[in-house]
Write a protein that holds these residues in place. Sequence first.
Motif, PDB file in Angstrom:
ATOM      1  N   LEU A  13       0.171  15.677  -3.248  1.00  0.00           N
ATOM      2  CA  LEU A  13      -0.019  15.250  -4.638  1.00  0.00           C
ATOM      3  C   LEU A  13      -0.322  13.758  -4.781  1.00  0.00           C
ATOM      4  O   LEU A  13      -0.842  13.336  -5.803  1.00  0.00           O
ATOM      5  CB  LEU A  13       1.208  15.631  -5.492  1.00  0.00           C
ATOM      6  N   THR A  14       0.030  12.983  -3.763  1.00  0.00           N
ATOM      7  CA  THR A  14      -0.268  11.547  -3.839  1.00  0.00           C
ATOM      8  C   THR A  14      -1.445  11.193  -2.925  1.00  0.00           C
ATOM      9  O   THR A  14      -1.753  10.020  -2.738  1.00  0.00           O
ATOM     10  CB  THR A  14       0.957  10.690  -3.407  1.00  0.00           C
ATOM     11  N   ASN A  15      -2.080  12.211  -2.366  1.00  0.00           N
ATOM     12  CA  ASN A  15      -3.219  12.016  -1.443  1.00  0.00           C
ATOM     13  C   ASN A  15      -2.860  11.065  -0.308  1.00  0.00           C
ATOM     14  O   ASN A  15      -3.644  10.211   0.057  1.00  0.00           O
ATOM     15  CB  ASN A  15      -4.443  11.466  -2.187  1.00  0.00           C
ATOM     16  N   ASN A  16      -1.650  11.220   0.211  1.00  0.00           N
ATOM     17  CA  ASN A  16      -1.212  10.307   1.292  1.00  0.00           C
ATOM     18  C   ASN A  16      -1.570  10.878   2.654  1.00  0.00           C
ATOM     19  O   ASN A  16      -1.452  12.037   2.886  1.00  0.00           O
ATOM     20  CB  ASN A  16       0.294  10.066   1.196  1.00  0.00           C
ATOM     21  N   GLY A  34       0.789  -1.219   0.000  1.00  0.00           N
ATOM     22  CA  GLY A  34       0.000   0.000   0.000  1.00  0.00           C
ATOM     23  C   GLY A  34       0.826   1.277   0.000  1.00  0.00           C
ATOM     24  O   GLY A  34       0.288   2.352   0.038  1.00  0.00           O
ATOM     25  N   SER A  35       2.157   1.137  -0.040  1.00  0.00           N
ATOM     26  CA  SER A  35       2.941   2.370  -0.062  1.00  0.00           C
ATOM     27  C   SER A  35       3.028   2.877  -1.495  1.00  0.00           C
ATOM     28  O   SER A  35       2.964   2.110  -2.441  1.00  0.00           O
ATOM     29  CB  SER A  35       4.329   2.154   0.530  1.00  0.00           C
ATOM     30  N   LYS A  36       3.152   4.158  -1.624  1.00  0.00           N
ATOM     31  CA  LYS A  36       3.201   4.782  -2.942  1.00  0.00           C
ATOM     32  C   LYS A  36       4.640   4.801  -3.441  1.00  0.00           C
ATOM     33  O   LYS A  36       5.569   4.887  -2.652  1.00  0.00           O
ATOM     34  CB  LYS A  36       2.679   6.211  -2.842  1.00  0.00           C
ATOM     35  N   TYR A  53       7.386   5.866   1.789  1.00  0.00           N
ATOM     36  CA  TYR A  53       7.294   5.826   0.335  1.00  0.00           C
ATOM     37  C   TYR A  53       8.310   4.821  -0.183  1.00  0.00           C
ATOM     38  O   TYR A  53       9.351   4.601   0.418  1.00  0.00           O
ATOM     39  CB  TYR A  53       7.586   7.198  -0.283  1.00  0.00           C
ATOM     40  N   ASN A  54       7.967   4.254  -1.315  1.00  0.00           N
ATOM     41  CA  ASN A  54       8.840   3.345  -2.015  1.00  0.00           C
ATOM     42  C   ASN A  54       9.564   4.209  -3.055  1.00  0.00           C
ATOM     43  O   ASN A  54       8.898   4.931  -3.794  1.00  0.00           O
ATOM     44  CB  ASN A  54       7.893   2.348  -2.687  1.00  0.00           C
ATOM     45  N   ILE A  55      10.892   4.181  -3.092  1.00  0.00           N
ATOM     46  CA  ILE A  55      11.617   5.119  -3.949  1.00  0.00           C
ATOM     47  C   ILE A  55      12.385   4.406  -5.060  1.00  0.00           C
ATOM     48  O   ILE A  55      13.100   3.442  -4.821  1.00  0.00           O
ATOM     49  CB  ILE A  55      12.621   5.955  -3.125  1.00  0.00           C
ATOM     50  N   LYS A  56      12.239   4.946  -6.277  1.00  0.00           N
ATOM     51  CA  LYS A  56      13.058   4.510  -7.412  1.00  0.00           C
ATOM     52  C   LYS A  56      13.837   5.747  -7.827  1.00  0.00           C
ATOM     53  O   LYS A  56      13.391   6.867  -7.592  1.00  0.00           O
ATOM     54  CB  LYS A  56      12.184   4.066  -8.596  1.00  0.00           C
ATOM     55  N   SER A  57      14.987   5.548  -8.471  1.00  0.00           N
ATOM     56  CA  SER A  57      15.714   6.741  -8.883  1.00  0.00           C
ATOM     57  C   SER A  57      16.232   6.650 -10.311  1.00  0.00           C
ATOM     58  O   SER A  57      16.432   5.575 -10.848  1.00  0.00           O
ATOM     59  CB  SER A  57      16.856   7.027  -7.909  1.00  0.00           C
ATOM     60  N   ALA A  58      16.401   7.839 -10.880  1.00  0.00           N
ATOM     61  CA  ALA A  58      16.910   7.986 -12.243  1.00  0.00           C
ATOM     62  C   ALA A  58      17.891   9.150 -12.233  1.00  0.00           C
ATOM     63  O   ALA A  58      17.790  10.047 -11.395  1.00  0.00           O
ATOM     64  CB  ALA A  58      15.759   8.267 -13.202  1.00  0.00           C
ATOM     65  N   LYS A  59      18.833   9.118 -13.173  1.00  0.00           N
ATOM     66  CA  LYS A  59      19.854  10.183 -13.246  1.00  0.00           C
ATOM     67  C   LYS A  59      19.558  11.216 -14.323  1.00  0.00           C
ATOM     68  O   LYS A  59      20.200  12.253 -14.388  1.00  0.00           O
ATOM     69  CB  LYS A  59      21.231   9.567 -13.544  1.00  0.00           C
ATOM     70  N   ASN A  60      18.621  10.910 -15.226  1.00  0.00           N
ATOM     71  CA  ASN A  60      18.298  11.873 -16.283  1.00  0.00           C
ATOM     72  C   ASN A  60      16.907  11.573 -16.838  1.00  0.00           C
ATOM     73  O   ASN A  60      16.312  10.539 -16.538  1.00  0.00           O
ATOM     74  CB  ASN A  60      19.361  11.850 -17.397  1.00  0.00           C
ATOM     75  N   GLY A  61      16.410  12.486 -17.640  1.00  0.00           N
ATOM     76  CA  GLY A  61      15.057  12.376 -18.172  1.00  0.00           C
ATOM     77  C   GLY A  61      14.845  11.162 -19.062  1.00  0.00           C
ATOM     78  O   GLY A  61      13.750  10.602 -19.106  1.00  0.00           O
TER      79      GLY A  61
END
Length: 127
Positions: free
Chosen positions: A124-127, A4-6, A30-38
Motif C-alpha cells: 500500500l505504500t509502494n515500498n 526517505g522512510s515512510k 518505517y517511521n512509526i507514530k502512534s495513537a490510542k483512538n480515532g
Amino acid sequence: MLMGSKTILVAEDSSVIQNITKRVLQFQNYNIKSAKNGQQVMDMLKKEHFDAILLDINMPIMDGMECARQIRDLPDQTKAKTPLIAITGNAKNFTEDDFKAVGINEFLPKPLNFDTLVSTVNRLTNN
C-alpha cells in the motif's frame, strides 16, 4: 528519522499490540507514530501526513470505522486518500463490504500475522 522512510500511523488501544507492530515496522525502516483512538488520529492528521494508517476497529472515543469515514471526508485530498489498514479481533461483526463502504483498503485479523502486515504495508505504500 530515516531519510526517505515512510511514516505509518498505528492506531491501536492495546499498547502490547502497538509496541510489537511498531517494532516489526521499524525493523522494515518505517517511521512509526502512534495513537490510542480515532480522535487522536484525526488530530494528528491535521498536522502531518502519513503514508498509511493502521486502524484498530475497536478503540475508545472514536472507533476505526468512524475514523476511516472521517478520513475519507477530509477536504485535503492527499490525506483523504491515505491507505487504511483495519486491524480487528472480531471481523465477523463486519463484512468486507462494510470495510469498503467506509474506505478501508485492507483488513487484517488479530492475532496479527506480521509477515502479512509487512507485505500489506509495503504494497500500500509502494515500498
